[in-house]
Design an enzyme around this catalytic site. Structure first.
Site, PDB file in Angstrom:
ATOM      1  N   ASP A 204       0.848  -1.185   0.033  1.00  0.00           N
ATOM      2  CA  ASP A 204      -0.010  -0.039   0.095  1.00  0.00           C
ATOM      3  C   ASP A 204       0.720   1.288  -0.003  1.00  0.00           C
ATOM      4  OD1 ASP A 204      -2.700   1.017   0.446  1.00  0.00           O
ATOM      5  OD2 ASP A 204      -1.826   1.889   2.352  1.00  0.00           O
ATOM      6  N   GLU A 264       1.785  -0.350  -4.906  1.00  0.00           N
ATOM      7  CA  GLU A 264       1.071   0.586  -5.270  1.00  0.00           C
ATOM      8  C   GLU A 264       1.634   1.884  -5.294  1.00  0.00           C
ATOM      9  OE1 GLU A 264      -3.253   2.791  -3.839  1.00  0.00           O
ATOM     10  OE2 GLU A 264      -1.769   2.180  -2.397  1.00  0.00           O
TER      11      GLU A 264
END
Length: 550
Positions: A204, A264
């Site tokens: 993330d 990401e």
């Protein structure tokens, strides 16, 4: 499981948002046993891996991305034994498991942050986060005027007067990645899950870990003027973040096969290969299609550029049309807009939803038709494909959610100015009837619309022309047809029609235009493998993609 170390290069990865996938204990929240109960659905889709969004203990200030314990399962979702059973069942079905790792911040309920609050200013516990004195004579002003991603100040004051940094909500304090405890603990967390059979990690906001908070801190205006593409921005995509990922890669390589990771990383295009390099995370998301219009020229440019970026890193590209953070692509492609509307489809969708979801603002049938065509086109591209739960059902964004039913912090922190992400996180419809359309035995945690009855998995399972049937046919074919990363563009007579040739003579024609496209029968192999709409002779209808046999 096959021990191919490069399995991820051409994999079809299916993202499960666990709280909205399937509920087996009747509390209205999806759980790990729910995923276990639907493995046959995943197997029939011919997916190679499941990406599991956060399932860790969490107060749910941000949908599970505020993690209180990185080495356990939220009791509302199950137990570690349930996770082990899920890993084993997926592996038995030939499906690997990728889990979300959230390294930029913890929950405020994490043991470290509870200690930091309790121990007070100057304590060693606070060094794991970013604490600062306040500004002004009494220190009652934030250290800077920075704004968090979810709106409002990026600093929150503690009871003893110090302030801590949070890029997202105040319940998500940012970690200090210069601290050895942070680095060592995450290596232990990665090993904990890899030892339990997890095959990879989705990282993330991978660009945010490294920060330079040395004095003097810049103002918000100064930050906005700073380049974000040279590795020296104080808060994002700093060069030294790769030092962290090199240590992660060394850990991943201890396993057979090595554990994979995908970043990401919302960074400048030329910076993406750093995250996808073999000594770093190994793969990075390509999000360009999430922002792109349904337009042949835009798709061709994005495909060409991202294949080149993947080649530069030695990785493979990733193709994503929807995920848990973005309005679903059938809705994005169905939004009617004025000719001078320069907003991205994503922002147009946000605006349409904020305007009260006026039915006149969207052509649902056109949106679904275009979504099917775009999906079949990207399924044919070299690299890996990331699907989001429910896209195989052709689901539109759910807009029938009252303000008091919403959960996304971005909606509340923006005063409703940002509609939030709840509409893409509504629990799935498995059947056409029942209190939650087969999701579970209780009302779901987010409301489902009545139109879910017509698009449920059960309804589409018996319809040979359904979106579910299309995905099943195409993904099964993709598994046999994908051989390498070669792609050739074939000239067409129209700017709104794309034609690609893959190894073995597999050819794909995508008509993004509003008029049918007639091709010379001698220029394409006769057999049609799969199509999003029926062909009439040698004519491809508008908003249609076709795969021709080699």
């Amino acid at each position: 499981m096959h021990s191919d170390r490069d399995w991820w290069r051409r994999a079809v990865v299916y993202q499960v948002y666990p709280r909205s996938f399937a509920d087996t204990d009747g509390d209205g929240i999806g759980d790990l046993r729910g995923i276990l109960s639907r493995i046959d659905h995943l197997r029939r889709l011919s997916v190679d891996a499941v990406w599991l969004s956060p399932f860790y203990p969490s107060p749910l200030a941000d949908g599970g991305y505020d993690v209180a314990d990185y080495r356990d399962v939220d009791p509302r979702l199950g137990t570690l034994a349930d996770l082990d059973a899920l890993v084993a069942a997926l592996h038995d079905a030939g499906i690997r498991l990728i889990v979300d790792i959230v390294p930029n911040h913890t929950s405020e309920q994490h043991a470290w942050f509870r200690a930091a609050r309790a121990d007070g200013a100057g304590s060693p516990a606070r060094e794991r986060y970013h604490f600062r004195p306040g500004a002004g004579p009494d220190g009652d002003q934030p250290p800077t005027d920075w704004v968090s991603t979810f709106g409002g100040p990026a600093w929150t004051r503690t009871a003893d007067g110090e302030w801590y940094l949070h890029t997202f909500s105040r319940e998500q304090p940012d970690l200090n990645w210069d601290h050895p405890d942070v680095r060592d603990d995450f290596l232990a967390t990665l090993a904990f899950w890899a030892d339990r059979g997890v095959d990879g990690f989705r990282v993330d906001v991978a660009q945010l870990l490294a920060k330079d908070l040395s004095d003097p801190l810049p103002s918000r205006a100064e930050l906005e003027r700073m380049p974000r593409d040279d590795g020296r921005h104080p808060l994002e995509d700093r060069d030294e973040v790769q030092e962290v990922y090199r240590t992660w890669r060394a850990l991943f390589e201890r396993y057979d096969p090595p554990r994979m990771a995908v970043a990401e990383a919302w960074v400048a295009p030329h910076r993406v290969p750093r995250y996808a390099a073999p000594d770093s995370l190994g793969q990075a998301f390509n999000f360009d299609l999430l922002e792109a219009a349904y337009d042949a020229a835009a798709f061709r440019e994005i495909v060409t550029r991202n294949l080149a970026l993947a080649a530069a890193s030695g990785s493979s590209s990733t193709w994503v049309l929807s995920n848990h953070d973005i309005p679903r692509h059938p809705t994005r492609y169905g939004i009617r807009s004025a000719p001078d509307d320069e907003r991205s489809p994503r922002m147009r969708a946000q605006g349409w939803m904020l305007d009260g979801a006026d039915p006149a603002g969207i052509d649902r049938d056109a949106g679904l038709r275009r979504a099917r065509a775009a999906s079949l086109f990207v399924m044919a591209l070299p690299g890996s494909l990331y699907l989001y739960q429910g896209e195989e059902l052709g689901l539109h964004e759910v807009v029938e959610i009252a303000p008091e039913q919403r959960q996304d912090p971005s909606f509340f922190r923006s005063g409703g100015g940002d509609i939030g992400r709840d509409g893409s996180r509504v629990p799935l419809p498995w059947t056409s009837a029942g209190v939650s359309f087969g999701f579970g035995d209780a009302a779901p945690h987010l409301p489902q619309p009545a139109w879910f009855s017509d698009v449920s998995a059960a309804a589409q399972d018996v319809d040979a022309d359904s979106t579910l049937a299309l995905y099943r046919r195409a993904l099964a074919l993709r598994r046999t047809l994908q051989t390498n990363d070669e792609l050739a563009w074939v000239l067409t007579r129209r700017d709104d029609v794309l034609h690609i040739r893959r190894p073995g003579g597999w050819e794909v024609v995508a008509n993004f235009g509003a008029e049918p496209y007639a091709y010379e029968p001698t220029t394409l192999p006769a057999p049609v493998l799969v199509s999003t709409d029926a062909l009439t002779g040698n004519t491809v209808p508008a908003d249609t993609t076709v795969w021709f046999a080699g």
